[in-house]
Design an enzyme around this catalytic site. Structure first.
Site, PDB file in Angstrom:
ATOM      1  CE1 TYR A  59      41.632  29.466  43.297  1.00 17.38           C
ATOM      2  CE2 TYR A  59      41.177  30.393  41.129  1.00 17.38           C
ATOM      3  CZ  TYR A  59      40.786  30.139  42.426  1.00 17.38           C
ATOM      4  OH  TYR A  59      39.536  30.541  42.860  1.00 17.38           O
ATOM      5  CE  LYS A  96      37.592  27.141  43.420  1.00 18.80           C
ATOM      6  NZ  LYS A  96      37.214  27.098  44.879  1.00 18.80           N
TER       7      LYS A  96
HETATM    8  N1  LIG Z   1      37.895  36.084  45.032  1.00 15.86           N
HETATM    9  C1  LIG Z   1      37.351  35.783  43.854  1.00 15.86           C
HETATM   10  O1  LIG Z   1      37.269  36.635  42.945  1.00 15.86           O
HETATM   11  C2  LIG Z   1      36.813  34.419  43.605  1.00 15.86           C
HETATM   12  C3  LIG Z   1      36.851  33.409  44.561  1.00 15.86           C
HETATM   13  N2  LIG Z   1      36.328  32.183  44.288  1.00 15.86           N
HETATM   14  C4  LIG Z   1      36.318  31.099  45.271  1.00 15.86           C
HETATM   15  O2  LIG Z   1      35.625  31.570  46.414  1.00 15.86           O
HETATM   16  C5  LIG Z   1      36.132  30.947  47.579  1.00 15.86           C
HETATM   17  C6  LIG Z   1      36.446  32.010  48.602  1.00 15.86           C
HETATM   18  O3  LIG Z   1      37.411  32.877  48.045  1.00 15.86           O
HETATM   19  P1  LIG Z   1      37.821  34.249  48.745  1.00 15.86           P
HETATM   20  O4  LIG Z   1      36.841  34.575  49.786  1.00 15.86           O
HETATM   21  O5  LIG Z   1      38.102  35.218  47.665  1.00 15.86           O
HETATM   22  O6  LIG Z   1      39.204  33.841  49.369  1.00 15.86           O
HETATM   23  P2  LIG Z   1      39.750  34.078  50.848  1.00 15.86           P
HETATM   24  O7  LIG Z   1      41.184  33.709  50.829  1.00 15.86           O
HETATM   25  O8  LIG Z   1      39.406  35.450  51.322  1.00 15.86           O
HETATM   26  O9  LIG Z   1      38.924  33.042  51.694  1.00 15.86           O
HETATM   27  C7  LIG Z   1      39.246  31.693  51.766  1.00 15.86           C
HETATM   28  C8  LIG Z   1      39.095  31.242  53.196  1.00 15.86           C
HETATM   29  O10 LIG Z   1      39.437  29.858  53.248  1.00 15.86           O
HETATM   30  C9  LIG Z   1      40.252  29.661  54.372  1.00 15.86           C
HETATM   31  N3  LIG Z   1      41.134  28.533  54.171  1.00 15.86           N
HETATM   32  C10 LIG Z   1      42.179  28.449  53.307  1.00 15.86           C
HETATM   33  N4  LIG Z   1      42.791  27.280  53.446  1.00 15.86           N
HETATM   34  C11 LIG Z   1      42.124  26.594  54.398  1.00 15.86           C
HETATM   35  C12 LIG Z   1      42.280  25.332  54.986  1.00 15.86           C
HETATM   36  N5  LIG Z   1      43.283  24.519  54.635  1.00 15.86           N
HETATM   37  N6  LIG Z   1      41.403  24.943  55.922  1.00 15.86           N
HETATM   38  C13 LIG Z   1      40.395  25.758  56.306  1.00 15.86           C
HETATM   39  N7  LIG Z   1      40.203  26.976  55.811  1.00 15.86           N
HETATM   40  C14 LIG Z   1      41.065  27.389  54.852  1.00 15.86           C
HETATM   41  C15 LIG Z   1      41.057  30.942  54.525  1.00 15.86           C
HETATM   42  O11 LIG Z   1      41.568  31.070  55.854  1.00 15.86           O
HETATM   43  C16 LIG Z   1      40.049  31.989  54.144  1.00 15.86           C
HETATM   44  O12 LIG Z   1      39.356  32.461  55.272  1.00 15.86           O
HETATM   45  C17 LIG Z   1      37.345  30.123  47.146  1.00 15.86           C
HETATM   46  O13 LIG Z   1      36.975  28.780  47.080  1.00 15.86           O
HETATM   47  C18 LIG Z   1      37.683  30.681  45.774  1.00 15.86           C
HETATM   48  O14 LIG Z   1      38.271  29.701  44.971  1.00 15.86           O
HETATM   49  C19 LIG Z   1      35.728  31.920  43.091  1.00 15.86           C
HETATM   50  C20 LIG Z   1      35.653  32.875  42.133  1.00 15.86           C
HETATM   51  C21 LIG Z   1      36.187  34.205  42.294  1.00 15.86           C
HETATM   52  C1  LIG Z   2      47.862  43.435  34.294  1.00  9.06           C
HETATM   53  C2  LIG Z   2      47.471  44.247  35.517  1.00  9.06           C
HETATM   54  C3  LIG Z   2      47.440  45.688  35.107  1.00  9.06           C
HETATM   55  O1  LIG Z   2      46.676  46.551  35.876  1.00  9.06           O
HETATM   56  C4  LIG Z   2      46.167  43.803  36.090  1.00  9.06           C
HETATM   57  C5  LIG Z   2      46.277  42.482  36.807  1.00  9.06           C
HETATM   58  C6  LIG Z   2      44.940  42.133  37.348  1.00  9.06           C
HETATM   59  C7  LIG Z   2      44.898  40.689  37.882  1.00  9.06           C
HETATM   60  C8  LIG Z   2      45.662  40.639  39.169  1.00  9.06           C
HETATM   61  C9  LIG Z   2      43.446  40.265  38.018  1.00  9.06           C
HETATM   62  C10 LIG Z   2      42.730  40.327  36.657  1.00  9.06           C
HETATM   63  C11 LIG Z   2      41.659  39.255  36.667  1.00  9.06           C
HETATM   64  C12 LIG Z   2      41.696  38.688  38.064  1.00  9.06           C
HETATM   65  C13 LIG Z   2      41.168  37.272  38.278  1.00  9.06           C
HETATM   66  C14 LIG Z   2      39.733  37.129  37.796  1.00  9.06           C
HETATM   67  O2  LIG Z   2      38.909  38.080  38.436  1.00  9.06           O
HETATM   68  C15 LIG Z   2      39.218  35.719  38.028  1.00  9.06           C
HETATM   69  C16 LIG Z   2      39.548  35.104  39.336  1.00  9.06           C
HETATM   70  C17 LIG Z   2      38.755  34.097  39.803  1.00  9.06           C
HETATM   71  C18 LIG Z   2      39.086  33.358  40.948  1.00  9.06           C
HETATM   72  O3  LIG Z   2      38.483  32.331  41.232  1.00  9.06           O
HETATM   73  C19 LIG Z   2      40.205  33.785  41.809  1.00  9.06           C
HETATM   74  C20 LIG Z   2      40.714  35.152  41.506  1.00  9.06           C
HETATM   75  C21 LIG Z   2      40.833  35.431  40.005  1.00  9.06           C
HETATM   76  C22 LIG Z   2      41.872  34.452  39.424  1.00  9.06           C
HETATM   77  C23 LIG Z   2      41.253  36.901  39.783  1.00  9.06           C
HETATM   78  C24 LIG Z   2      42.694  37.148  40.317  1.00  9.06           C
HETATM   79  C25 LIG Z   2      43.239  38.526  39.976  1.00  9.06           C
HETATM   80  C26 LIG Z   2      43.173  38.812  38.473  1.00  9.06           C
HETATM   81  C27 LIG Z   2      44.074  37.857  37.716  1.00  9.06           C
END
Ligand SMILES: NC(=O)C1=CN([C@@H]2O[C@H](COP(=O)(O)OP(=O)(O)OC[C@H]3O[C@@H](n4cnc5c(N)ncnc54)[C@H](O)[C@@H]3O)[C@@H](O)[C@H]2O)C=CC1
Ligand SMILES: C[C@@H](CO)CCC[C@@H](C)[C@H]1CC[C@H]2[C@@H]3[C@H](O)CC4=CC(=O)CC[C@]4(C)[C@H]3CC[C@]12C
Length: 369
Positions: free
Chosen positions: A159, A163
């Site tokens: 992952y 990214k």
């Molecule tokens: N959730 C988090 O804490 C973080 C997320 N991100 C980034 O933010 C973005 C959104 O993440 P989330 O909303 O958390 O994830 P999510 O899984 O809820 O949303 C991702 C969306 O992309 C769509 N998708 C996946 N594969 C696809 C494909 N092949 N074609 C078209 N659509 C596709 C999914 O159907 C989904 O709706 C991602 O790029 C992720 O890497 C970055 C930092 C933290």
């Molecule tokens: C050891 C467990 C005891 O409670 C806790 C495990 C928590 C993990 C599942 C999360 C801790 C940190 C998270 C990640 C972090 O917030 C950064 C991220 C950024 C992204 O772009 C995608 C998601 C994630 C990797 C996020 C995923 C879940 C954790 C590893």
């Protein structure tokens, strides 16, 4: 007058627009982007909630498509002024293969860039991640760092690798000539761990707590701080960045920005308790209840079980060597780069973000009184 107002209407495309973050970006654009004329929502899985948006003044076009399919991406991008590329495969649990993660996150991003170049779309905002920087495989802390803080970014997990590569592609594409001869302007936003309405891992923790009789058990020392940012503020930052890219192309083009807001620095578990506590859960232990070596052992055991069981069933628990390493490494950001470059200020205060998230957890889990 009416003509000039009409001429300013813009077409936006949001890839991954039905995901956790994507839905917030879509709703934020509709609420806060006055120049929006058409909003294209591109996702592999379209959400039913999109239907209700189609009755508003802005034309909302739902496009079911796959970012790994170059022709589908090109068709969706054609005629768009701005692309917000948030689609991605967020998997640190071993649910998808490394090849699939690469295909979606890297090839998908390449397809978006090429589509912009071929069709003449000039503005691209990419949702990157803090994971592009770290935590690294050595567990070095990143404490209150900013975009210029030196850090040894070493990745092995698919992952963060994907990214990092995708972000590099986006930044490198800045300045490429698009169809018509004008330069492409790109930037990348790097959220830390996002929380808020729609955050599935938060819901999983809540359900786990309920299964354990309302208790969660501390596994990580409270001193290990994690950067977290509210989804509404991440969405707002995307909308602002997209809006300002044209006027501030020389400053913003090819730049990266951490996503930040006023959320407090806390350990991952203590931060989650800000929401789960008011929903009735309790976190047991001022210190981790299990020794760290045992957690490492359990995480390794989970990885082994995942590998052994893969031919039969998908075993993908939250705890594995990678998630343990991330959870157990301090990673916090402190920066004002987005404020300086494009005037970003968080739209939601910490109190507001907290309240909204609590209400969502309560509603999503049926615990609202
Ligand atoms: N959730 C988090 O804490 C973080 C997320 N991100 C980034 O933010 C973005 C959104 O993440 P989330 O909303 O958390 O994830 P999510 O899984 O809820 O949303 C991702 C969306 O992309 C769509 N998708 C996946 N594969 C696809 C494909 N092949 N074609 C078209 N659509 C596709 C999914 O159907 C989904 O709706 C991602 O790029 C992720 O890497 C970055 C930092 C933290
Ligand atoms: C050891 C467990 C005891 O409670 C806790 C495990 C928590 C993990 C599942 C999360 C801790 C940190 C998270 C990640 C972090 O917030 C950064 C991220 C950024 C992204 O772009 C995608 C998601 C994630 C990797 C996020 C995923 C879940 C954790 C590893």
């Amino acid at each position: 007058m009416a003509d000039s107002a009409q001429a300013q209407k813009l077409v936006y495309l949001v890839t991954g627009g039905c995901g956790f973050l994507g839905e917030h970006v879509v709703r934020m654009l509709l609420q806060r982007e006055p120049r929006l004329g058409e909003l294209r929502v591109f996702d592999r899985h379209l959400g039913p909630w999109l239907e209700e948006l189609k009755t508003g003044p802005v034309r909302v076009t739902a496009i079911q498509g796959d970012v790994t399919q170059a022709h589908e991406v090109a068709a969706a991008v054609a005629g768009a002024h701005v692309v917000i590329h948030t689609a991605g495969l967020v998997d640190v649990f071993g649910r998808a293969s490394p090849e699939t993660i690469h295909e979606v996150n890297v090839q998908g991003t390449r397809n978006v860039i090429e589509a912009c170049v071929q069709t003449g779309t000039r503005f691209l905002v990419y949702t990157s991640s803090m994971e592009v920087v770290g935590p690294n495989t050595k567990g070095h802390p990143f404490y209150r760092g900013n975009e210029d803080t030196p850090y040894e970014a070493v990745h092995r997990h698919p992952y963060p690798c994907s990214k990092a590569l995708a972000e590099w592609l986006v930044l490198e594409a800045n300045g490429r000539k698009v169809r018509g001869g004008l330069p492409l302007v790109t930037c990348a936003l790097r959220p830390t761990g996002i929380y808020g309405e729609g955050h599935q891992i938060m819901r999983d923790f809540y359900r786990q707590g309920l299964r354990l009789g309302g208790w969660l058990f501390r596994a990580i020392p409270a001193s290990v701080e994690h950067g977290r940012v509210y989804v509404g503020n991440v969405a707002w930052m995307h909308v602002l960045a997209a809006r300002e890219l044209e006027q501030r192309a020389a400053l913003m083009g090819g730049q990266v920005y951490f996503c930040y807001d006023g959320s407090p620095y806390k350990s991952y578990e203590d931060f989650n308790m800000e929401f789960l506590g008011p929903c009735g859960l309790r976190l047991v232990g001022a210190r981790p209840l299990l020794p760290y070596w045992l957690l490492v052992f359990l995480a390794a055991l989970n990885a082994l079980l995942q590998w052994l069981l893969r031919p039969l069933v998908l075993y993908a628990p939250l705890l594995n060597p990678y998630t343990l390493a991330v959870a157990n490494t301090t990673f916090t950001v402190s920066t004002d780069k987005a404020q300086r470059h494009f005037g970003y200020e968080p739209l939601f205060s910490w109190e507001d973000s907290r309240t909204r998230t609590i209400l969502w957890v309560q509603a999503a889990t049926g615990s609202a009184q």
